[in-house]
Write a protein that holds these residues in place. Structure first.
Motif, short mmCIF file in Angstrom:
data_model
loop_
_atom_site.label_atom_id
_atom_site.label_comp_id
_atom_site.label_asym_id
_atom_site.label_seq_id
_atom_site.Cartn_x
_atom_site.Cartn_y
_atom_site.Cartn_z
N GLU A 80 -64.23 13.41 19.12
CA GLU A 80 -63.85 12.50 20.20
C GLU A 80 -62.53 11.83 19.85
N ASP A 81 -61.90 11.21 20.86
CA ASP A 81 -60.64 10.51 20.62
C ASP A 81 -60.85 9.35 19.65
N ARG A 82 -59.87 9.14 18.79
CA ARG A 82 -59.92 8.03 17.84
C ARG A 82 -58.61 7.25 17.88
N LYS A 83 -58.59 6.13 17.21
CA LYS A 83 -57.40 5.30 17.17
C LYS A 83 -56.29 6.02 16.41
N ALA A 84 -55.09 5.98 16.97
CA ALA A 84 -53.95 6.66 16.35
C ALA A 84 -53.58 5.99 15.03
N ARG A 85 -53.19 6.78 14.05
CA ARG A 85 -52.77 6.27 12.75
C ARG A 85 -51.25 6.22 12.63
N MET A 86 -50.57 6.74 13.64
CA MET A 86 -49.12 6.81 13.61
C MET A 86 -48.60 6.63 15.03
N GLY A 87 -47.46 5.99 15.19
CA GLY A 87 -46.89 5.82 16.51
C GLY A 87 -46.59 7.16 17.15
N LYS A 88 -46.90 7.30 18.44
CA LYS A 88 -46.71 8.58 19.11
C LYS A 88 -45.27 9.05 19.08
N HIS A 89 -44.34 8.15 19.37
CA HIS A 89 -42.93 8.54 19.42
C HIS A 89 -42.44 9.03 18.06
#
Length: 253
Positions: A126-135
């Motif tokens: 499932e989706d989880r909290k990002a560990r790195m900025g998308k950009h």
């Protein structure tokens, strides 16, 4: 080059099988490149023709995934841009430099991906909290993996998928769909370079591309309809086979 009738049937069937596998977990080149080389096509022509047929498959899968809502084309311009830049640099570089050093390093990286995924059953469920900025991820991954795909290639889809799962927090289905967009980008950039260099057999590439489109449509449908565990199983199988092939080529090639 001249081929027998059955050769053309083999090309189409190979494209179909590769498109199916590649749309789910990447690694279609593991099937297509050996067949192209086995048919007596010189390596430089085989590479260019392979990029042509792969472009059909990655485009078909990308369109199917976007139509089903697994990836949004409107929000993906940044990774596409930087993947194109990276692939351009990589494709130019491979014509001047040796890829031998990558053939030694990549198996270790793929082994890490394989065992981490194998030992983490809940990865990508499932989706989880990002560990790195998308950009930041889009710029770094686009440049590095775009370069790698243009320069060398094997395992590119696996690196994209695992990076999207671990660092951006996507589930495996969404990561797989995203990966097809950037794969198509690097395929097209490399293809243009090979066409300019006159290293594409269009007849074979288009025939295999027809098979690719059929296989990619069926494979992407499977991802859409099945649960994440199906994607995970195919992903592990493809990474494992890619790893074995690279080790074999390094030791016995």
């Amino acid at each position: 080059m001249e081929f027998e009738f059955y050769h053309y049937a083999v090309f189409v069937l190979t494209g179909l099988c590769a498109g199916f596998v590649d749309s789910i977990a990447g690694g279609g080149g593991i099937l297509t490149m050996p067949v192209l080389l086995a048919m007596g096509i010189p390596p430089h022509l085989a590479l260019g023709t392979n990029k042509l047929q792969a472009s059909f498959g990655s485009f078909t899968a990308a369109v199917n995934y976007s139509r089903k809502g697994l990836v949004s084309l409107s929000g993906i311009w940044m990774p596409v841009l930087f993947t194109a830049i990276g692939a351009t640099i990589g494709t130019v570089s491979i014509q001047m430099l040796s890829a031998d050093f990558l053939s030694v390093i990549i198996p270790f990286l793929l082994a890490g991906i394989f065992f981490y995924t194998l030992l983490t059953p809940q990865l990508g469920q499932e989706d989880r909290k990002a560990r790195m900025g998308k950009h930041a991820f889009y710029v770094a991954a686009g440049l590095l993996l775009g370069f790698y795909d243009g320069f060398f290639g094997p395992g590119t889809g696996s690196f994209w998928t695992i990076g999207l799962v671990l660092l951006i927090g996507l589930d495996l289905k969404k990561a797989t769909a995203f990966t097809k967009i950037v794969n198509f980008t690097s395929n097209i950039v490399a293809l243009i370079a090979f066409i300019i260099g006159g290293n594409v057999i269009f007849t074979i590439g288009i025939l295999m591309g027809a098979g690719q489109m059929t296989g990619a449509y069926l494979g992407s449908r499977m991802v859409i309809l099945r649960k994440v565990n199906f994607v995970r199983s195919v992903f592990l199988a493809v990474v494992g086979v890619t790893l074995i092939k690279l080790i074999w080529d390094t030791v016995f090639g």
